[in-house]
Structures are given as C-alpha cells and as structure tokens.
Design a protein around this motif. Structure first.
Motif: not given
Lengths: 370, 273
Positions: A188, A227, A229-231, A360-361, A363-364, A367-368, A370
């Motif tokens: 994560n 996945l 999850g992201k941990v 970073e963008k 990556w966001e 994340l969204r 998922s």
C-alpha cells in the motif's frame, strides 16, 4: 461473588507482574565498550529518528541498544519512529523538531543531500567504519561516503503460502493470476507497488517518461481485480494466519513470518527486484553533532550490530557480524543468497517533484478503482 | 451582555489561551495552506482540484450516516431501558459500555482485523459448525461495523444521560392523562431526549466522517475515505496545500451539519448543544 472477583483480579495482577519481570532481565550494557566511549557529552540529549521496530530494544533478552549507549556515554537518547521515508521527510521538512541521527533509505538520502538537509559526517570519528562491507561503500546516492553510514540492507521478494500455491512461482506475474483471485496482496505505497509492475513490464524503476508510468499504472489497475487488498504491516497478520496466499514484502520480514507459519516460502522473482540500503545520516540542523557521531559509531560496534541484525532480521552490511560464528542468520539464503542465486536488483532513485506528483496521482486513481 | 469581573476573566484564561494556541491558530494555518500553492502564492487551485474528490466525500458521508443511524437504533432503546433500571444494574451496564474505551482505538481496530479475517475467529467458528465462510474484511460492511463498534459509547452516553433525567412523574402524568405506550414515547420521551440524541449523532458522525485508521485496517486498503485522502496528501504525497483544502471543506461540511442539527433541536424546544 465480589470476593471471587477480587481474588481473580489479584491473581491476574500477580501473573502480569511476572510477565513484565521476565522482560526486565534484558542486558543493557556492553562489556568493554564502556571504556572506549568518552563521557565528554554526558548529560546532553541526542534525538534519534528511525524506522519502527528497527533497533534491538531489549525485548526477549536482547541488547537494549539505546540503553547501552546511554550507559556508555551518559548521553540521553530521545528515540522516535516513523513508518515511511515520506513521513520522515515531511517531519524533517516541517522543522518543528531537529533530529541528530536519522536512518532513511537510499533514494530519500539522495533527496536530502540534494536539498541540503544533511551535513557531512566526520568519518575520522567513525572508527568502526572499517566494519562496513565494500559492497555497500560508494553507493550511488553518496558516492564519496560523506553523508551516510549503512545500517541495514534488504530486498523485496515474493512470499507465498505453499499450501495455497501450486508449484514454485518464479515470476511477479503470479500476482496477476486469476487463479489466486482474492488471495493476492500488494504494497500500500506507490513506489513499491509500481516497482513490481515495472519489473514485469521491463520498465526502469526510475523512469522519467510519463508514458512508462501510465503503462505501469494500467497494469496495476488490471491487478486490482484479483487483489485481496493493499497492505503494509497488516501483511504479517494476513500471511501468518493463512488469510492470503501471495504477498510481496521485505526479505527480513519474511523470516519473522516464517517463524510463525512454516508453510510460507520465499522467492526472488526472475524479472528482478528492488534493493534498498538504510543508512544513518546527520541532518543539517542537528543540535548535537558530536554525540551523533558517537551514536553512529556505536551502531557499528560488532556486538551492537550483531544484536540489531538478530533483532531486525534484515541483512547487515557489517562484516564484523557476517564473520561472527554466533550470528544465527549468517547462512540464510533469503538474506544472503549465494552468488549464482542473486537476483537482478535495482535501487530506487529520487525522482523530481513533477514525476512524483504524477505517479502519486496515478496511484490515487488506482486506489479509487479498487 | 453581562459585564464580567476580573475573577471570571482570570478563571477563563487557561482555556482561552489553550484554545487560541491549539484550535484557533491551527485553523488559520489550515486556511492558509488551503488557499496557497507550494510557493506560498494565493490560489484557488487546491479548492478547484477538490472536484475530483467528490465521490470520496459522498462515500465517507454515506458510510458515516449509516454508522450513525445504526448506533442510534442500538443506543436509543438500550439507553431508555437502562435509565429505568436499578442503580446497581445501571452502574454495571454503564461500565460494560465504557469498558472497550479503556483500550486504545488503534488496538481495538487491529483486533477486529483478526476477528473479521478470512481465516479469522468468526469464519473459524462458522467452519466449525459446517457453514460457508463469509467475506468480511475489506468490505464496506467491515468499515461501517468498525465505526459503529468504536463510536457506539458516544451515542449511548448522552442519550442515557438525558433519559435518566426524565422525571418518572412526567411519565405517570402522561399515563394519567390517557397516553398509551406509543404516545408516551412520541409526546413525552422523544422530545425530552432529543438534545441527547442530537449530541450523540454529532459525536458519532464527526469522528466517523473523518476517520482514516478504521477504513485502512478493516478495508484492506481498498476503501478510501476523506480521512485517508487527507492522510495520504499530508504524509505520503507531501502536498500540504491539497491536504489542507480537503480538511477545510470537511470542516465546513461538519459545521454546516452541526448547525442544521442544532437548529432542529432548537425548534423542538430542546437545548443547544
């Protein structure tokens, strides 16, 4: 009824006293070392900022390194933790506090040097620097070994549960395998998660080509579907408990997990992997420079470095430890793979702010979705 | 306004100083970051960028509303029956309500990870009686459950407090005047307990909508709430300006919702919280 409760509570208290007592027996002095350290800075305070769980702290009878340093020098160690290079950077940048010793990773050291946030270490005072293996001298982020002293080394590998995975995986591609849907974990944090997709696609980890980052991001979005999850540190719980089959993580931590769940195995995938070196540095705004030098030198003492290597379970760059018969992880193939089994490795480099905010963008978005 | 003497000024000073340093000044700092760019120049860019966070705001508010409603449904009847019980039984049950709060929120949430895991305690029990495992961790349900579990006492406490202040004679009077059970509840107990409900709702909704730890641990890193977005900007992405603007909007939303709640309780003749 009330009386029984009282007796029960009293019993509990006695039991807990014994449990605590057993922890108190840790040794906190290193014989012979006391004499070699001066008391010149006794009474001063040294602010040390390090990763969490990244120093032998006296639990389970291990050496309490900070206590031993205090005993040897009379300097009070004010020790605090961070859980990512970025968090450490944010804290240093805020200048709300000044630290005397920090232990960031390679690419972060590169950034700190570029931003004039570190000062040179007077190597003449680090008499134990001779213990550092040549392999970890002159690294890219500090070619002349002026700003950093290697503390701990590691590589990322693939951890898998042999009861849940067929055969022996040898590629990162298994982390996209639909067969293990909902049983795959990943990091994560963007840099580590991207690295896996970059290795798989044959993209340089430190690419400055935005199209490359887009490609790696698409690959990660594809991975979202399989996945669990992201941990980060939850990976211990997940893998130890057999709650997931596959996770990438740091080699040293695998040893900790395996000691609890014997079904776990580890492999360095053929595409290559990320290597990192965490080194001790002195921030430019340090207030106790001389004590910082003593502390860094102390960390390199054979006994201290041995205690840390045993406690942290990461590979050590300290030859005095590697040559010590008592070092229990000396023959670990995971930490010190034989020459012919060594994976291809790449370091992270510091990327400029533009690329950083770009990934970073991305990556966001990942994340969204998922 | 009544003129206050020096004595009361002096007595108020400690908290006034405290709130200026730790509440008012930080608010201005948040405001400053929200409306400046990396070089400190004035800009609306951070606020404009927030339009991309619309969905995250909606998810956070929705989850928190659900958590708040569930807390209310559990707490209201419990608080009522509790307030009608004997002193000793009340004391014991209140202690049980408070008991989990003796432990840190982080530890409690971490424990729930183990309970809700794939091979966790619940699924092991289910397997033991021959049932199929349920996927709990990493679902919105787990996150909402985490909110309910952690913030339930904040709902029970204020409702219980107002309930136990309701004079039994009022209820007797209602019965004498011909109220049935339902009307007694609707016309006497509900209006009188409203202030407690309002403050309970605020105390559950506000921490829920801004949480980040619960969603990270029980959501397996797959559920991003506003708190997570702020934490990411502040810690990992190192973009204080965007982080501050998200925080600012979140604060404004909370203030508006509290104002609405207070207005509501005013009209009903309750107390302002």
């Amino acid at each position: 009824m009330k009386r029984y409760t009282a007796i029960l509570l009293a019993l509990l208290m006695i039991v807990s006293m014994f449990t605590f007592a057993s922890c108190g027996s840790a040794n906190d002095t290193v014989e012979n070392l006391e004499a070699t350290y001066s008391q010149e800075y006794a009474g001063t305070t040294l602010n040390v900022f390090n990763w969490g769980e990244y120093i032998s702290d006296g639990s389970e009878g291990s050496l309490d390194v900070n206590k031993a340093f205090e005993n040897a020098t009379g300097i009070k160690v004010n020790y605090s933790n961070y859980d990512s290079n970025e968090a450490m950077y944010a804290k240093m940048k805020s200048e709300a506090v000044s630290y005397d010793v920090v232990i960031p990773s390679d690419y972060m050291i590169e950034r700190l040097i570029n931003e004039n946030m570190l000062q040179k270490i007077d190597m003449s005072k680090i008499t134990n620097y001779k213990n550092i293996s040549d392999e970890y001298k002159g690294l890219y982020f500090d070619e002349n070994d002026e700003y950093s002293v290697p503390y701990s080394v590691g590589m990322v590998g693939l951890i898998y549960n042999t009861t849940m995975v067929d055969g022996t995986p040898d590629s990162w591609s298994i982390m996209w395998d639909g067969k293990y849907k909902d049983n795959i974990l990943t990091f994560n944090n963007p840099r580590d998660a991207f690295a896996i997709s970059q290795f798989l696609l044959g993209i340089d980890l430190n690419t400055t080509d935005k199209a490359d980052w887009d490609k790696a991001a698409d690959k990660l979005k594809e991975q979202n579907k399989v996945l669990q999850g992201k941990v980060m540190d939850q990976v211990f719980n997940k893998m130890q408990g057999g709650n997931a089959a596959i996770a990438p993580y740091y080699a040293g931590d695998f040893l900790t997990m395996q000691s609890i769940n014997e079904d776990l195995a580890f492999v360095y995938p053929k595409e290559g992997t990320n290597i990192f070196v965490d080194s001790a540095c002195i921030p430019a705004n340090a207030k106790n420079y001389e004590a910082a030098l003593m502390y860094i030198n102390f960390l390199l003492e054979p006994e201290v470095a041995l205690a840390n290597a045993e406690y942290i379970c990461y590979a050590t760059p300290n030859m005095a430890v590697l040559n010590n018969e008592e070092y229990s992880l000396k023959d670990s193939e995971v930490l010190y793979p034989a020459e012919e089994n060594k994976p291809k490795t790449q370091y992270f480099h510091d990327l400029d702010a533009d690329i950083r905010s770009y990934y970073e963008k991305l990556w966001e978005d990942i994340l969204r979705e998922s | 306004m009544k003129k206050r003497g020096w004595g009361s000024v002096a007595l108020n000073a400690p908290y006034t100083v405290w709130s200026v340093i730790f509440i008012v000044v930080p608010l201005f700092i948040v405001g400053y970051y929200a409306f400046t760019d990396k070089n400190g120049a004035f800009t609306f860019a951070n606020i404009i960028e927030l339009k991309e966070y619309g969905d995250i705001f909606v998810t956070s508010v929705w989850y928190s509303v659900l958590a708040t409603v569930i807390c209310l449904l559990i707490s209201y009847p419990f608080a009522y029956f509790l307030s009608r019980q004997s002193e000793q039984s009340r004391r014991l049950q209140m202690m049980l309500v408070m008991l989990p709060m003796w432990m840190n929120l982080l530890i409690r949430t971490y424990s729930w990870m183990n309970i809700l895991e794939k091979n966790g305690i619940i699924n092991n029990l289910l397997a033991g009686i021959g049932l199929e495992p349920i996927k709990m961790i990493g679902t919105p349900g787990a996150v909402i459950f985490g909110m309910v579990y952690n913030y339930l006492p904040y709902m029970i406490l204020p409702i219980y407090t107002v309930m136990s202040k309701i004079e039994p004679s009022l209820l007797e009077a209602a019965e004498d005047l011909g109220c049935n059970g339902f009307n007694k509840m609707r016309r006497v107990i509900m209006p009188l307990s409203l202030p407690g409900v309002i403050s309970g709702i605020t105390m559950v909704f506000v921490p829920s909508v801004s949480t980040f730890y619960i969603s990270q641990k029980l959501g397996d890193g797959k559920i991003m709430l506003v708190g997570d977005a702020i934490e990411r900007q502040m810690q990992a992405a190192y973009n204080y300006n965007l982080g501050a603007s998200i925080s600012l909007v979140l604060m404004i939303m909370i203030i508006i919702s509290m104002a609405v709640m207070n207005k509501f309780s005013d009209e009903e003749g309750g107390l302002v919280i």
